[in-house]
Design a protein around this motif. Sequence first.
Motif, PDB file in Angstrom:
ATOM      1  N   CYS A  16      42.817  58.877  47.295  1.00  0.00           N
ATOM      2  CA  CYS A  16      42.057  60.233  47.386  1.00  0.00           C
ATOM      3  C   CYS A  16      43.312  60.917  48.401  1.00  0.00           C
ATOM      4  O   CYS A  16      43.474  62.197  48.146  1.00  0.00           O
ATOM      5  CB  CYS A  16      40.690  60.241  47.795  1.00  0.00           C
ATOM      6  SG  CYS A  16      39.710  59.576  46.467  1.00  0.00           S
ATOM      7  N   ILE A  17      43.276  60.494  49.548  1.00  0.00           N
ATOM      8  CA  ILE A  17      44.255  61.192  50.447  1.00  0.00           C
ATOM      9  C   ILE A  17      45.608  61.232  49.859  1.00  0.00           C
ATOM     10  O   ILE A  17      46.275  62.297  49.907  1.00  0.00           O
ATOM     11  CB  ILE A  17      44.558  60.395  51.695  1.00  0.00           C
ATOM     12  CG1 ILE A  17      43.112  60.226  52.413  1.00  0.00           C
ATOM     13  CG2 ILE A  17      45.286  60.976  52.572  1.00  0.00           C
ATOM     14  CD1 ILE A  17      43.088  59.411  53.469  1.00  0.00           C
ATOM     15  N   TYR A  18      46.246  60.326  49.233  1.00  0.00           N
ATOM     16  CA  TYR A  18      47.378  60.553  48.603  1.00  0.00           C
ATOM     17  C   TYR A  18      47.617  61.796  47.428  1.00  0.00           C
ATOM     18  O   TYR A  18      48.416  62.642  47.213  1.00  0.00           O
ATOM     19  CB  TYR A  18      48.074  59.226  48.095  1.00  0.00           C
ATOM     20  CG  TYR A  18      49.335  59.218  47.376  1.00  0.00           C
ATOM     21  CD1 TYR A  18      50.368  59.320  48.013  1.00  0.00           C
ATOM     22  CD2 TYR A  18      49.586  58.932  45.890  1.00  0.00           C
ATOM     23  CE1 TYR A  18      51.754  59.144  47.515  1.00  0.00           C
ATOM     24  CE2 TYR A  18      50.858  58.960  45.546  1.00  0.00           C
ATOM     25  CZ  TYR A  18      51.924  58.707  46.250  1.00  0.00           C
ATOM     26  OH  TYR A  18      53.103  59.019  45.811  1.00  0.00           O
ATOM     27  N   GLY A  19      46.583  61.581  46.623  1.00  0.00           N
ATOM     28  CA  GLY A  19      46.210  62.746  45.673  1.00  0.00           C
ATOM     29  C   GLY A  19      46.277  64.105  46.309  1.00  0.00           C
ATOM     30  O   GLY A  19      46.585  64.980  45.643  1.00  0.00           O
ATOM     31  N   PHE A  24      47.825  69.565  46.583  1.00  0.00           N
ATOM     32  CA  PHE A  24      47.773  70.765  47.222  1.00  0.00           C
ATOM     33  C   PHE A  24      48.696  70.812  48.112  1.00  0.00           C
ATOM     34  O   PHE A  24      49.136  72.092  48.589  1.00  0.00           O
ATOM     35  CB  PHE A  24      46.236  70.760  47.905  1.00  0.00           C
ATOM     36  CG  PHE A  24      45.211  70.633  47.011  1.00  0.00           C
ATOM     37  CD1 PHE A  24      44.678  71.725  46.137  1.00  0.00           C
ATOM     38  CD2 PHE A  24      44.438  69.440  46.909  1.00  0.00           C
ATOM     39  CE1 PHE A  24      43.960  71.499  45.080  1.00  0.00           C
ATOM     40  CE2 PHE A  24      43.266  69.289  46.041  1.00  0.00           C
ATOM     41  CZ  PHE A  24      43.049  70.505  45.148  1.00  0.00           C
ATOM     42  N   THR A  25      49.591  69.936  48.641  1.00  0.00           N
ATOM     43  CA  THR A  25      50.636  70.328  49.652  1.00  0.00           C
ATOM     44  C   THR A  25      52.002  70.441  49.216  1.00  0.00           C
ATOM     45  O   THR A  25      52.917  70.871  49.682  1.00  0.00           O
ATOM     46  CB  THR A  25      50.356  69.187  50.751  1.00  0.00           C
ATOM     47  OG1 THR A  25      50.674  67.955  50.588  1.00  0.00           O
ATOM     48  CG2 THR A  25      48.924  69.263  51.459  1.00  0.00           C
ATOM     49  N   MET A  26      52.522  69.444  48.354  1.00  0.00           N
ATOM     50  CA  MET A  26      53.626  69.176  47.700  1.00  0.00           C
ATOM     51  C   MET A  26      54.051  70.428  47.013  1.00  0.00           C
ATOM     52  O   MET A  26      55.218  71.020  46.926  1.00  0.00           O
ATOM     53  CB  MET A  26      53.947  67.916  46.886  1.00  0.00           C
ATOM     54  CG  MET A  26      53.764  66.649  47.712  1.00  0.00           C
ATOM     55  SD  MET A  26      54.032  65.152  46.740  1.00  0.00           S
ATOM     56  CE  MET A  26      55.736  65.055  46.287  1.00  0.00           C
ATOM     57  N   THR A  43      54.925  65.342  39.977  1.00  0.00           N
ATOM     58  CA  THR A  43      54.005  64.626  38.826  1.00  0.00           C
ATOM     59  C   THR A  43      53.699  63.328  38.847  1.00  0.00           C
ATOM     60  O   THR A  43      52.636  62.955  38.518  1.00  0.00           O
ATOM     61  CB  THR A  43      54.837  65.105  37.724  1.00  0.00           C
ATOM     62  OG1 THR A  43      55.050  66.492  37.501  1.00  0.00           O
ATOM     63  CG2 THR A  43      54.036  64.651  36.234  1.00  0.00           C
ATOM     64  N   PHE A  44      54.622  62.422  39.310  1.00  0.00           N
ATOM     65  CA  PHE A  44      54.478  61.032  39.260  1.00  0.00           C
ATOM     66  C   PHE A  44      53.566  60.657  40.475  1.00  0.00           C
ATOM     67  O   PHE A  44      52.615  59.789  40.271  1.00  0.00           O
ATOM     68  CB  PHE A  44      56.042  60.228  39.630  1.00  0.00           C
ATOM     69  CG  PHE A  44      55.812  58.881  39.429  1.00  0.00           C
ATOM     70  CD1 PHE A  44      55.345  58.247  38.338  1.00  0.00           C
ATOM     71  CD2 PHE A  44      55.871  58.099  40.581  1.00  0.00           C
ATOM     72  CE1 PHE A  44      55.267  57.052  38.303  1.00  0.00           C
ATOM     73  CE2 PHE A  44      55.919  56.670  40.460  1.00  0.00           C
ATOM     74  CZ  PHE A  44      55.392  56.154  39.175  1.00  0.00           C
ATOM     75  N   PRO A  45      53.696  61.394  41.606  1.00  0.00           N
ATOM     76  CA  PRO A  45      52.634  60.973  42.671  1.00  0.00           C
ATOM     77  C   PRO A  45      51.205  61.363  42.184  1.00  0.00           C
ATOM     78  O   PRO A  45      50.193  60.766  42.448  1.00  0.00           O
ATOM     79  CB  PRO A  45      52.864  61.962  43.712  1.00  0.00           C
ATOM     80  CG  PRO A  45      54.592  61.995  44.086  1.00  0.00           C
ATOM     81  CD  PRO A  45      54.693  62.121  42.321  1.00  0.00           C
ATOM     82  N   LYS A  46      51.105  62.493  41.502  1.00  0.00           N
ATOM     83  CA  LYS A  46      49.857  63.101  41.035  1.00  0.00           C
ATOM     84  C   LYS A  46      49.395  61.760  39.908  1.00  0.00           C
ATOM     85  O   LYS A  46      48.070  61.627  39.806  1.00  0.00           O
ATOM     86  CB  LYS A  46      49.694  64.057  40.300  1.00  0.00           C
ATOM     87  CG  LYS A  46      49.975  65.359  41.077  1.00  0.00           C
ATOM     88  CD  LYS A  46      50.263  66.696  40.434  1.00  0.00           C
ATOM     89  CE  LYS A  46      50.437  67.853  41.288  1.00  0.00           C
ATOM     90  NZ  LYS A  46      50.874  69.023  40.573  1.00  0.00           N
ATOM     91  N   VAL A  47      50.111  61.457  39.156  1.00  0.00           N
ATOM     92  CA  VAL A  47      49.573  60.330  38.043  1.00  0.00           C
ATOM     93  C   VAL A  47      49.266  59.103  38.811  1.00  0.00           C
ATOM     94  O   VAL A  47      48.259  58.337  38.498  1.00  0.00           O
ATOM     95  CB  VAL A  47      50.689  59.983  36.973  1.00  0.00           C
ATOM     96  CG1 VAL A  47      50.520  58.932  36.330  1.00  0.00           C
ATOM     97  CG2 VAL A  47      51.094  61.189  36.376  1.00  0.00           C
TER      98      VAL A  47
END
Length: 165
Positions: A16-19, A24-26, A43-47
């Motif tokens: 959740c923190i990573y998401g 929202f920040t990247m 995109t890849f971090p969101k997935v």
Amino acid sequence: MALDRWIALIFVTFCCIYGYAAFFTMDQLLPPFMQRNPVWPSTFPKVLAVLGVIVGMIVLLGVEKAEDQDDAPSATEINYRRLGDYKIGQALMLLGLMVLYALMLRPAGFLISTTTFLVAGSAILGERKFHVMIPVAAVATGFVWYLVQEVLGIFLRPFPFFMGM
């Protein structure tokens, strides 16, 4: 709550923190010409964040069977009373090796540090055929370096800084 569920709760919290960071920040730091692209660097971090939350919630909210309700843990659960049986020494050595790899990536170069990491990691996990490990690690490292350097066009220092390439 069983130990595997506590680990899943920590994993869901991390995802959740990573998401949050990915969603929202990247994206605020993107230049205007990249904001219309279909695939962004985030995109890849969101997935990964969404899949991590889904997998963690499956473990966290999983339904226990009636026979698993007794005091003895099943074979698939982590028994915190017997943590010594889980080869924690190997896991800690692998974590230390990962930190050492990250620290040596720039000074030693990608080819040397990655080949050494792969050989040492497989040795920690129990592989003893060095005549097989070293060539496989060298070929895999060279292949990844070629893909990143030549195909993707991202500079990746192949050798140590004093060799000057």
